[in-house]
Design an enzyme around this catalytic site. Structure first.
Site, short mmCIF file in Angstrom:
data_model
loop_
_atom_site.label_atom_id
_atom_site.label_comp_id
_atom_site.label_asym_id
_atom_site.label_seq_id
_atom_site.Cartn_x
_atom_site.Cartn_y
_atom_site.Cartn_z
N ASP A 197 1.03 -1.15 0.01
CA ASP A 197 -0.12 -0.01 0.04
C ASP A 197 0.87 1.39 -0.03
OD1 ASP A 197 -2.40 1.78 -0.05
OD2 ASP A 197 -2.44 1.53 2.37
N GLU A 231 -2.15 10.31 -0.28
CA GLU A 231 -3.57 9.67 -0.50
C GLU A 231 -3.96 9.10 0.92
OE1 GLU A 231 -6.06 5.78 -0.46
OE2 GLU A 231 -4.19 6.20 0.55
#
Length: 799
Positions: A197, A231
């Site tokens: 991620d 993000e």
């Protein structure tokens, strides 16, 4: 307990029972299609019933084989031979280089300088290598500033200042009017190297860019590869791009690459909104498909406390897209264990093959040029063991679903209209049997929930976190045993007999209930209705094909084996969906806060899975001669595991490198300064602010660190924002238990100055306060030996 030589009722045929055909016909007259409701007299022999051991063995082997098939399919990351267009070895080197700098939170030098410079360096190499080709590469570094409100985690407004975006435009040298967007993010949370991620997605995108840029033919449309650097602090950089970048107006669709786990297969878990042509593109082009509309509808329902850049592009850009994510091993998500060595090269290869093929298909398609023309409608889509994707328009699915339901009703109507259904006897028996099944569901669920509450109240919650199958053995055996017991009691006490007609009756009940779910989901326009459609169509077809075998030999081994073979396809797909549910939700329960008892949630999921899987095996209970050994075995398994759990034999966490299961604790050294509305300091303190992100709190921490105990646990200060704690995200509703250990004052390297500039009474009764925050920020240049400092000022009005 019923006798081992259970029997069925048959009419006396002048004292003779040696004619199989006469027995069969007579059974139809007496039991026939009804529920054996008329006579409750003791028959002489047991015919056509299944031996208990054989039945249990057949069902157990069936479940284990299908579960093995599911796991085998999950391990086959790459199906067939790769085309060689995507180089996973080179992508892995990118991944290792990005993660080598460590965690990359937004604003850190690792994120804003080191990673940005590495990505730009690689992009420049690609640009130089492809300069002589038919396509051009343009690079733009964007530093947007902005704000937006989002309905996530209770809703909040997010403000961002000069976050990083690297946008790379690949298009024919003649230019392109329509663009496809591919998005990843290279930032990470503060405590993780963020390999899965989302560094691996950026590594894959670099290699996909390399492959497309070096094509020998010009693209029909352009592609923007967006490497966004903000993000994790809630989707900021993607908002900056889609609302402010000049290229954004030409974007017609997007592909977003994300992660909720570490490695494995990347799954398409949401698409749209509408725009079925995107799903069709994935179905047509993906080399190793892995997709489910069930995942899309579950994710979009909001039950999973997560979100992706998909939301930003959909809501603020009004463009459709495809959202993909790695979901396996979510225990390591956002932890220090999310490292590049845990991601298999085959995972990178399959992701690269899929993204490259789908992007290539889309940029060469006609639909991208006028996507609005193909906008309307939804798609039903699902893969079969990762080998092939089945996809069809939702309107076609509605027709198929209602035709399947109609076939079921015709099947049941034929039974209702049979001459033996005197006075609606079959209908009454069907209603009674349905009530028994629903009652068994409720009692089973209630029983397992009580067990889960006992486990939670005794301090043994999350015993399954380190070994998932322990919860299957305990909660699964409890659910199965309770359900079998209820139906055994119904067979012995209510019906008083065992006959093949009872087995057929309970098959009809399962068919009716699944058909009800099918009609309900279809009527509510849910594409997931394909699941009950499969669970109705295949069992019904199988039953019709085996009518003659069942009438001649009853519940023979041949009938049982053929019956299970007919259920194999819907069951293997349903078991795959069950795997997805547990693969996603089990790790989430380790970070779902202190207020939700995870054992209650997991026990509910295990019970529902048991009930669903057992639906078309219920009639085996009535076709079996006995269930006493099955009940004894299930009771023994449950008792043994309950004792082991209550004795604390299963510890939830482990640091074993081969499969770590870390406990998530947020520990922040903070100095709190509280200001009044007049800007004056009201109070000030310093301490270690500690949160547990799972239900066990500090239960397993206190024995190791005695200072962290319930004496320093604090309650919410309702008169202060966010209970008086500096939450980075508004998640106080998930984590209401706080521990605050007094500690020396924090002296940050970049001191912050705060000043109230003005106050204004609004006409709707609130106060608008404008304040100024100043912070010293280091600005790095290319020379690591020098740096400059500036003091930016932000004036932020707030009501």
């Amino acid at each position: 307990m019923e006798k081992d030589t259970t029997i069925r009722r048959i009419k006396s045929l002048h004292g003779r029972q040696n004619n199989v055909s006469e027995n069969k016909n007579d059974s139809q007259d007496q039991c026939g299609i009804n529920g054996c409701s008329e006579v409750k007299k003791k028959p002489e022999v047991s015919l056509y019933l299944l031996h208990e051991g054989v039945g249990v063995a057949l069902v157990t082997v069936f479940i284990l084989v299908l579960w093995g098939v599911v796991h085998l399919s999950l391990q086959q990351l790459v199906i067939g031979k790769s085309t060689g267009e995507f180089n996973a070895i080179r992508a892995r080197k990118h991944l290792e280089r990005i993660t080598s700098v460590g965690p990359r939170p937004t604003g850190s030098p690792e994120n804003e300088i080191l990673t940005v410079n590495f990505l730009l360096e690689q992009i420049e190499h690609i640009k130089a290598d492809s300069a002589s080709g038919p396509n051009s590469v343009t690079v733009d570094v964007q530093r947007p500033t902005g704000s937006f409100s989002i309905d996530f985690l209770g809703g909040f407004t997010s403000y961002y200042d000069r976050v990083s975006n690297i946008a790379v435009r690949l298009e024919p040298k003649a230019g392109a009017q329509h663009l496809m967007l591919a998005n990843c993010h290279f930032d990470s949370v503060a405590n993780s190297p963020g390999a899965s991620d989302d560094a691996v997605s950026c590594a894959v995108m670099l290699e996909v860019l390399h492959s497309l840029a070096n094509l020998s033919t010009p693209l029909r449309h352009g592609v923007v590869f967006l490497f966004n650097g903000a993000e994790e602090n809630v989707l900021q950089a993607s908002h900056g791009f889609i609302t402010q970048h000049p290229w954004a107006k030409q974007v017609r669709a997007f592909i977003n690459l994300e992660a909720a786990g570490v490695g494995g297969k990347e799954v398409v878990f949401q698409t749209g909104p509408e725009n079925p042509w995107l799903v069709q593109a994935y179905v047509h082009a993906a080399k190793h498909p892995f997709a489910s509309v069930v995942g899309q509808e579950v994710f979009q329902s909001g039950v999973i406390p997560s979100d992706t850049d998909f939301r930003i592009y959909r809501d603020f850009g009004n463009i459709p897209g495809i959202d993909l994510a790695f979901i396996e091993n979510g225990f390591l998500y956002h932890t220090k264990y999310d490292t590049s060595d845990r991601i298999l090269t085959d995972s990178i290869q399959r992701a690269g093959d899929n993204i490259l093929a789908v992007l290539k298909h889309l940029v060469m398609s006609e639909e991208l040029a006028d996507s609005s023309e193909y906008r309307h409608g939804n798609m039903v889509f699902f893969d079969l063991l990762g080998m092939v994707v089945v996809a069809y328009p939702a309107r076609v699915g509605t027709i198929i679903n209602y035709m399947t339901a109609m076939a079921t009703f015709l099947y049941l109507f034929k039974k209702c209209s049979h001459p033996s259904n005197v006075g609606g006897r079959y209908i009454k028996e069907l209603v009674y049997a349905t009530a028994v099944v629903i009652l068994s569901w409720l009692v089973t669920l209630l029983t397992v929930l009580i067990i889960a509450l006992v486990v939670s109240l005794t301090g043994r919650s999350m015993f399954w976190y380190n070994d998932f199958y322990t919860c299957i053995f305990m909660y699964g055996s409890a659910a199965t045993g309770t359900m079998v017991l209820i139906h055994t009691l119904a067979k012995n006490l209510y019906y008083g007999v065992s006959c093949v007609c009872l087995g057929e009756l309970y098959f009809d009940v399962s068919l009716l209930l699944w058909c009800g779910a099918l009609v309900y989901l279809t009527a509510n326009d849910l594409c997931s209705a394909y699941v009950p459609m499969l669970m109705v169509a295949f069992p019904l077809t199988t039953k019709l094909l085996l009518v003659r075998e069942f009438k001649l030999r009853g519940a023979s081994v041949k009938y049982s084996v053929l019956y299970q073979l007919g259920l194999a396809l819907p069951y293997v797909h349903f078991m795959f969906l069950i795997w997805v549910v547990f693969e996603i939700f089990t790790p989430i329960l380790g970070r779902s806060g202190t207020e939700i008892p995870p054992d209650v949630v997991l026990a509910t999921l295990v019970t529902l899975a048991t009930l669903f899987l057992s639906s078309f095996f219920l009639h085996f209970i009535y076709l079996a001669r006995s269930t006493k050994w099955l009940l004894a075995g299930l009771g023994t398994v449950f008792t043994v595991f309950l004792v082991l759990v209550l004795c604390g034999m299963f510890f939830p966490y482990t640091a074993d490198p081969s499969g770590p299961r870390p406990k998530r604790v947020f520990l922040q050294h903070t100095t709190r300064t509280f200001h009044g509305l007049d800007g004056q300091v009201k109070s000030r303190d310093s301490g270690l602010w500690i949160n547990s992100f799972d239900y066990t709190g500090m239960q397993h921490i206190t024995p190791i660190i005695p200072e962290i105990n319930d004496t320093i646990r604090t309650s919410c200060q309702e008169d202060r924002p966010f209970c008086g704690y500096p939450w980075f995200l508004p998640v106080k509703f998930l984590v209401k238990k706080n521990w605050y250990l007094p500690a020396p004052e924090v002296f940050p390297r970049s001191p912050i100055e705060f000043q109230v500039l003005s106050k204004e009474q609004t006409k709707w009764g609130t106060v608008k306060i404008t304040f100024e925050v100043k912070e010293l920020i280091l600005i790095y240049n290319d020379d690591p030996s020098s740096s400059t400092a500036t003091v930016p000022s932000e004036r932020i009005p707030t009501p």
